[in-house]
Design an enzyme around this catalytic site. Structure first.
Site, PDB file in Angstrom:
ATOM      1  N   ASN A 206       0.848  -1.204   0.000  1.00  0.00           N
ATOM      2  CA  ASN A 206       0.000   0.000   0.000  1.00  0.00           C
ATOM      3  C   ASN A 206       0.878   1.247   0.000  1.00  0.00           C
ATOM      4  OD1 ASN A 206       0.562   0.820   2.816  1.00  0.00           O
ATOM      5  ND2 ASN A 206      -0.409  -1.147   3.254  1.00  0.00           N
ATOM      6  N   LYS A 339     -10.638  -3.213  18.789  1.00  0.00           N
ATOM      7  CA  LYS A 339      -9.228  -3.503  19.073  1.00  0.00           C
ATOM      8  C   LYS A 339      -8.889  -3.324  20.548  1.00  0.00           C
ATOM      9  CE  LYS A 339      -8.166  -2.310  14.340  1.00  0.00           C
ATOM     10  NZ  LYS A 339      -7.750  -3.551  13.705  1.00  0.00           N
TER      11      LYS A 339
END
Ligand code: PMT
Length: 397
Positions: A206, A339
């Site tokens: 990316n 998370k």
């Protein structure tokens, strides 16, 4: 002893420059005054020369070291450039990159921190041009003190007064003293992209450059933390004093994070790990045949942050980023909960001046207690890093 370049521009508040120069010199610093032509209408150079024991620089060329270009030689070892008072004119010239006298060329050549104390008429301060210039300079890392409110020389009352001398002096001194407020802490930062191999010569990746993570590591180490930077493949120089753990794939990043987090106080996940990897890696280079197509199936990579959220002990902090192209806050809130993070840094990566690759970023800090999101304006990544570390530090207090 630090070297301070002290720019004085032309406004009535220039007379206070004498007190500022005096206080900084008394504090043990070497102060090199530069006065613009207009500043010298308000204050005699001899006053600053007597207080600082340095001649006032006014001309771009010549004076004592004729063989050197003054705006370059002045900035070579400078620790701080302070401009007080700073007129609307010098802010406009600095924002536009104009260098037509010694002070403006010195600003262009400076690579030290810059502090400006503006002073001007209220309407000049409020003028959209001045406000836009201040924003531009802040985004380049300039710090501003004031202007304060009060009675102005033109007889009106409003914002535009030079901040009190003691406030300017203490802001300057604070910028000269490196903060050591993270000494004794072990901080891990992840940075950069990961690479997920398709075959021995190809991979999926990316756009992460690593700049955000490297800025965080630089800020953490400069504030005294033992800093470990777990970095995907990037082309940035290793920050001084930081232990770098190079990784390639998300699985490598996972292994390194789990190992290092065991003894850490804080981990900041600025990396952009690939969520998926090819289900298998071809052992040999995949060949193309005329008219053929290639279908790759992917499997999910481990969610590193979620694993760290589950393993963290009381006192350990997990700071994650959410890189989003839509529904920024909503998506970031969902990730914060998923998370188990202590802070979530929501990052709109659809902007051209923020997110991937650029030197600036604009983020919003979210907390699990649902408190009001802290929206930070566009600023250099190093300053974003300072804000994130400040926010994390508060959680230990
Ligand atoms: O590197 P730069 O060019 O400076 O760009 C900076 C940045 C845009 C990469 C950075 O500011 C940023 O937003 N990093 C997070 C990128 C990302 O992976 O976001 P995400 O929303 O997909 O992931 C959420 C969080 O989980 C992130 O902290 C990420 O590091 C982490 N993650 C992601 C995938 C995965 N498998 N495990 C993870 O732990």
């Amino acid at each position: 002893m630090s070297r301070i370049i002290f720019g004085v521009t032309g406004g009535i508040a220039a007379y206070k420059a004498a007190d500022i120069a005096n206080e900084l010199t008394k504090a043990g610093h070497d102060v090199f005054p530069i006065m613009t032509k207009h500043a010298m209408e308000f204050l005699a150079p001899l006053t600053l020369e007597t207080l600082t024991h340095h001649s006032v620089d006014k001309e771009e060329f010549g004076q004592d070291d004729t063989y050197r270009i003054r705006h370059i030689s002045l900035t070579e070892d400078a620790d701080l450039l302070l401009i007080a008072p700073a007129t609307a004119n010098i802010l406009a010239k600095a924002a536009a990159g104009i260098g037509d006298d010694l002070l403006s060329t010195t600003i262009l050549a400076a690579n030290c921190p810059i502090l400006a104390a503006p002073a001007m008429n209220t309407r000049m301060w409020e003028n959209p041009a001045t406000q836009a210039n201040v924003k531009t300079l802040e985004a380049r890392g300039w710090r501003f003190i004031g202007p304060a409110e009060g009675r102005l020389a033109c007889g009106t009352i409003g914002r535009g007064k030079l901040s009190p001398v003691e406030e300017i002096v203490s802001a300057a001194l604070e910028m000269l003293q490196p903060r050591r407020d993270l000494a004794g802490r072990k901080i891990i930062v992840t940075a950069g992209p990961t690479r997920e191999k398709l075959d021995p010569v190809r991979y999926i990746t990316n756009f992460s450059s690593g700049k955000m993570g490297y800025a965080l590591a630089e800020e953490a180490v400069s504030r005294g933390a033992e800093t470990i930077l777990i970095s995907g493949p990037v082309s940035l120089p290793k920050p001084d004093g930081v232990r770098v753990v190079p990784v390639e794939s998300t699985q490598d990043l996972y292994d390194a994070c789990i190992k290092e987090f065991e003894t850490a106080d804080l981990i900041i996940m600025a990396a952009a790990p690939a969520d998926f990897r090819p289900a298998s890696m071809a052992e040999q280079k995949i060949k193309k045949e005329k008219g053929s197509s290639l279908t790759v199936s992917f499997v999910e990579n481990p969610d590193i942050a979620a694993a760290l959220g589950r393993m963290k002990r009381p006192g350990q902090l997990l700071v994650t980023f959410a890189a989003e192209t839509e529904n920024l806050l909503e998506n970031a809130r969902t990730k914060l909960a998923a998370k188990g993070a202590d802070l979530m840094i929501a990052n709109d990566v659809s902007r051209t001046d923020a997110g991937f690759h650029v030197d600036t970023n604009a983020v919003t800090i979210l907390r699990p207690d649902g408190s009001e999101p802290e929206v930070l304006p566009l600023m250099p990544k190093r300053e974003v890093a300072a804000h994130i570390l400040d926010a994390a530090k508060l959680l230990w207090e």
